[in-house]
Design an enzyme around this catalytic site. Structure first.
Site, PDB file in Angstrom:
ATOM      1  N   GLU A   1       0.984  -0.997   0.020  1.00 25.50           N
ATOM      2  CA  GLU A   1      -0.075  -0.121  -0.043  1.00 25.50           C
ATOM      3  C   GLU A   1       0.865   1.319   0.010  1.00 25.50           C
ATOM      4  OE1 GLU A   1      -0.797  -2.606   1.680  1.00 25.50           O
ATOM      5  OE2 GLU A   1      -2.717  -3.103   1.781  1.00 25.50           O
TER       6      GLU A   1
ATOM      7  N   LYS B   1     -17.780  -1.005   5.350  1.00 26.36           N
ATOM      8  CA  LYS B   1     -18.043  -2.008   4.419  1.00 26.36           C
ATOM      9  C   LYS B   1     -19.658  -1.991   4.123  1.00 26.36           C
ATOM     10  CE  LYS B   1     -17.456  -6.978   3.340  1.00 26.36           C
ATOM     11  NZ  LYS B   1     -16.729  -8.021   3.708  1.00 26.36           N
TER      12      LYS B   1
ATOM     13  N   MET C   1      23.994   9.671   2.960  1.00 23.00           N
ATOM     14  CA  MET C   1      23.891  10.994   3.477  1.00 23.00           C
ATOM     15  C   MET C   1      24.028  10.949   5.248  1.00 23.00           C
ATOM     16  SD  MET C   1      23.143  14.159   3.104  1.00 23.00           S
ATOM     17  CE  MET C   1      22.232  14.560   1.921  1.00 23.00           C
TER      18      MET C   1
ATOM     19  N   PHE D   1     -12.120  -7.283  13.805  1.00 21.07           N
ATOM     20  CA  PHE D   1     -10.883  -7.654  12.948  1.00 21.07           C
ATOM     21  C   PHE D   1     -10.481  -6.469  11.822  1.00 21.07           C
ATOM     22  CE2 PHE D   1      -9.559  -9.999   9.009  1.00 21.07           C
ATOM     23  CZ  PHE D   1      -8.115 -10.334   9.574  1.00 21.07           C
TER      24      PHE D   1
END
Ligand SMILES: Cc1ncc(C[n+]2csc(CCOP(=O)(O)OP(=O)(O)O)c2C)c(N)n1
Lengths: 567, 164
Positions: free
Chosen positions: A50, A162, A477, A112
């Site tokens: 994601e 949902k 860096m 859940f």
């Protein structure tokens, strides 16, 4: 017409003109995925994480100006997206992120895959919504796109339980929305604009400091006209690169921590500073007390909260950069007063003196590949036309310094949050939008590992980006800071056990190249560019001891830079 | 300096947490906070008191509040003439001769005794914060059983009003 929430969402995205949806499925968004399956108006892109989805949408948005759209499931889907949302937030990138949520009745029960997505994302979004009633879905989505893309842009999250995706409501596309609590100002105040012009024209040592707001506000053309009509020197922040042509003589390079000597010295010496769409970030300003000690400051920005946040300014102008620059140009045309040519000539002489230091020169006779040389060569071969996405580290600064951009929206990097892992997915997002252009990802051996899984996405959708990995074997860096400020205690910055990047790329179905001699750099780049339809992973083995110069240490002034010492 | 900032915002779940979150995320001080719906049930009015030495920070506070998408209007009441009130409910031990004395004290402060038991009084006092402090100071510390104070409410004087 009665539609389910999932159908409304799909129809809305189509009606809103959304081209790509970067998403990853899961339980809470199954109804939505079922509807996506039945349509082909919106192209769904499946990343491998994601975080990758958000950075892809972000790269798409940065390279086009259109909002990037993301869909993730509840719980871990949403939390994985947070880094990408925060990245977009810090750089004011328009995105709409749709997160699935557990059903309304289950909210608050530790169900859940339940997390409080609205709560978790609140500090890193422009705004967010929880849709509790399917009747509100279409309007809420429209509000999300409106807020994300107007004013100072930013990411907006829409959390959809949902059950809302299964319940039905009437759907009509809301072409417009009214929000009494939200109306960004775009036109600048006329009086302030006249005041600013007078101050600008009276300057003996003027300086223009332009930022990412010029890119976001599509105002490069206005900026170029104004700067060229006035003949003033211009510098840019990391985020603003490309808004003004990087090879033009009036451009003195980037400013700030790794800015050029001439840009920083001119900042220090100027008597009038015109800040345009920039926010006085600490990496730009250094020590606030030492910032532009002699200057009167004009600040043009769409966000009133950016004005006088860090540095007190003398002439603030709140408004869209495009509108305000347009009004300044009109006012300049009819103004009797003009820029002070004689003073300007003296000022330029002084600047040329600083420029003559050639602060970006490096040892180009080295036996080892210098990262700077790779980027200069890439610039030469692509004529400065490529879209360049970058990760975070030394390679990012080298890209900013040695790849002067011609055009806005071509430089895609995480400036505000500094997110390692951004580069590859952002490059892929840009490639979706610009299939016929060269799109490169400049990265390091540390950063590339943070979203390496997106090589699979590149394969699946046939995205032939060119990965230029400047492999110095270090978290360079951080190593540089340890060398300079922590007694060379290289604590956890040596990357042992690096993979064979060529084989890794090949295992994903791409082309891998390893280049370790300076003499091979140009040939390799040419070869990679010629492989038009393949993703090429170029693993450049570079000088591990190279550092980014010039450098203004944190807490120092612009006139106190460290310069590279060449033998 | 102490500032009283009044704002109108959408009466929606989450609006308050955006304001509170802004203060914690940016490290601004909140001394007190009062919020309730207005005559228009879709609009809430929130009044907060902050103490910041740096006036630049106060300016940032109002700008950042204005930037919240749910916030409709923001006004720093301290910038103009205004009236201010807070309320306190205080339960005190009241037995024997002390009952008369407490009643008198409450009258001096224009308090009202709201509840009486055989050993306690519950008194309501309204006014500016300093008056409420003074009432507490006037009581025997040991006699105070419970104190509940609201944050300050404020409204501008004269004809100007903060409305949509
Ligand atoms: C997600 C994340 N973690 C940590 C950091 C801190 N950080 C900044 S630069 C850097 C090193 C990057 O190394 P590499 O990608 O190899 O690039 P180089 O500096 O060597 O060019 C690190 C660890 C960061 N910016 N982002």
């Amino acid at each position: 017409m009665e539609l389910t929430g999932a159908q409304i969402l799909c129809r809305f995205l189509k009606d809103e003109g959304v081209e790509y949806l970067f998403g990853y499925p899961g339980g809470a968004v199954l109804f939505i995925y079922d509807e996506l399956y039945k349509q082909d108006a919106v192209k769904h892109i499946l990343p491998r994480h994601e975080q990758g989805a958000t950075h892809m949408a972000d790269g798409y948005a940065r390279s086009t100006g259109k909002p990037g759209v993301v869909l993730v499931t509840s719980g871990p889907g949403a939390t994985n997206a947070v880094t990408g949302i925060a990245t977009a937030y810090m750089d004011s990138i328009p995105m709409v992120i749709i997160t699935g949520q557990v059903p309304t009745q289950a909210i608050g029960s530790d169900a859940f895959q339940e997390v409080d997505s609205v709560g978790i994302t609140r500090p890193c979004v422009k705004h967010n919504f929880l849709v509790k009633d399917v009747k509100d879905l279409a309007v809420t989505l429209k509000k999300a796109f409106h807020v994300a893309t107007s004013g100072r842009p930013g990411p907006v999250v829409v959390d959809i339980p949902k059950d809302v995706t299964a319940l039905k409501a009437d759907y009509v596309y809301p072409a417009e929305v009214e929000m009494r609590s939200y109306s960004p100002v775009t036109r600048g105040h006329g009086g302030q604009i006249r005041k600013a012009l007078k101050l600008m024209l009276g300057a003996k040592r003027p300086m223009v400091y332009s930022g990412g707001g010029v890119v976001l506000g599509e105002s490069s053309e206005e900026l170029r006209q104004l700067v060229q009509q006035l003949g003033y020197p211009i510098t840019s922040t990391l985020m603003g690169l490309g808004a003004y042509p990087g090879t033009d003589h009036q451009f003195v390079g980037m400013l700030g921590m790794h800015g050029t000597y001439e840009a920083n010295m001119a900042m220090h010496g100027c008597d009038v500073l015109v800040a345009i769409g920039a926010r006085f970030d600490d990496r730009v300003v250094g020590d606030v007390k030492k910032f532009c000690p002699k200057a009167k400051i004009i600040h043009i920005d769409i966000d009133p909260a950016s004005i006088s946040k860090v540095v007190k300014v003398h002439v603030p102008i709140v408004g869209g950069v495009k509108e305000v620059l347009g009004e300044l140009l009109t006012a300049l045309k009819s103004s009797e007063q003009q820029a002070d040519k004689a003073a300007l000539a003296t000022w330029w002489e002084e600047i040329e003196g600083w420029r003559a230091k050639k602060c970006l020169s490096y040892d180009n006779s080295s036996e080892l590949i210098k990262p700077q040389m790779v980027l200069e060569t890439f610039h030469k071969l692509t004529n400065g036309d490529a879209y360049v996405a970058s990760d975070v580290g030394q390679h990012q600064m080298f890209a900013a310094q040695y790849y002067p951009f011609k055009d806005p929206r071509h430089w895609i990097n995480s400036g505000g949050l500094g997110t390692m892992g951004f580069g590859l997915p952002a490059a892929l997002g840009a490639k979706f939008a610009h299939p016929d252009e060269t799109v490169a990802c400049i990265t390091g051996d540390g950063s590339i590992m943070m979203c390496i899984q997106e090589l699979a996405t590149a394969k699946q959708y046939g995205l032939p980006v060119k990965i230029i990995s400047l492999n110095n074997g270090y978290l360079g860096m951080v190593r540089q800071w340890q060398e300079f400020f922590y007694d060379k205690n290289y604590s956890q910055t040596y990357l042992e056990a690096l993979p064979d990047f060529c084989k890794l790329a090949e295992s994903f179905g791409h082309v891998g190249m390893r280049i370790d001699k300076p003499g091979d750099v140009e040939g390799a780049l040419k070869e990679a560019l010629a492989l038009k339809d393949r993703l090429v992973f170029m693993d450049f083995i570079t000088d591990p001891s190279e550092n980014v110069y010039p450098m203004m240490e944190a807490g120092k002034g612009h006139n106190e830079m460290l310069l590279r010492e060449l033998a | 300096m102490r500032h009283i900032i009044a704002m109108l915002m959408e009466n929606e779940p989450g609006s308050l947490s955006r304001v509170a979150g802004l203060f914690s995320a940016r490290g601004y001080n909140i001394h007190s906070l009062c919020v309730a719906p207005t005559d228009d049930p879709t609009v809430s009015r929130l009044t907060l008191v902050t103490r910041e030495e740096d006036e630049g920070i106060v300016e940032q506070i109002t700008k950042q509040l204005n930037k919240l998408v749910d916030v409709i209007k923001v006004l720093d009441l301290t910038e103009g003439e205004h009236v201010e009130r807070a309320m306190m409910l205080i339960k005190v031990r009241a037995t024997g001769a002390r009952r008369e004395e407490l009643k008198r004290l409450s009258d001096i402060f224009r308090g009202r005794i709201l509840d009486v038991s055989n050993s306690t009084y519950t008194i309501e006092v309204t006014g500016v914060g300093a008056k409420l402090d003074a009432f507490i100071d006037a009581l025997e510390p040991k006699s105070i059983l419970e104190v509940v104070r609201s944050g300050a409410l404020g409204i501008g004087r004269g004809t100007k009003s903060l409305r949509i």
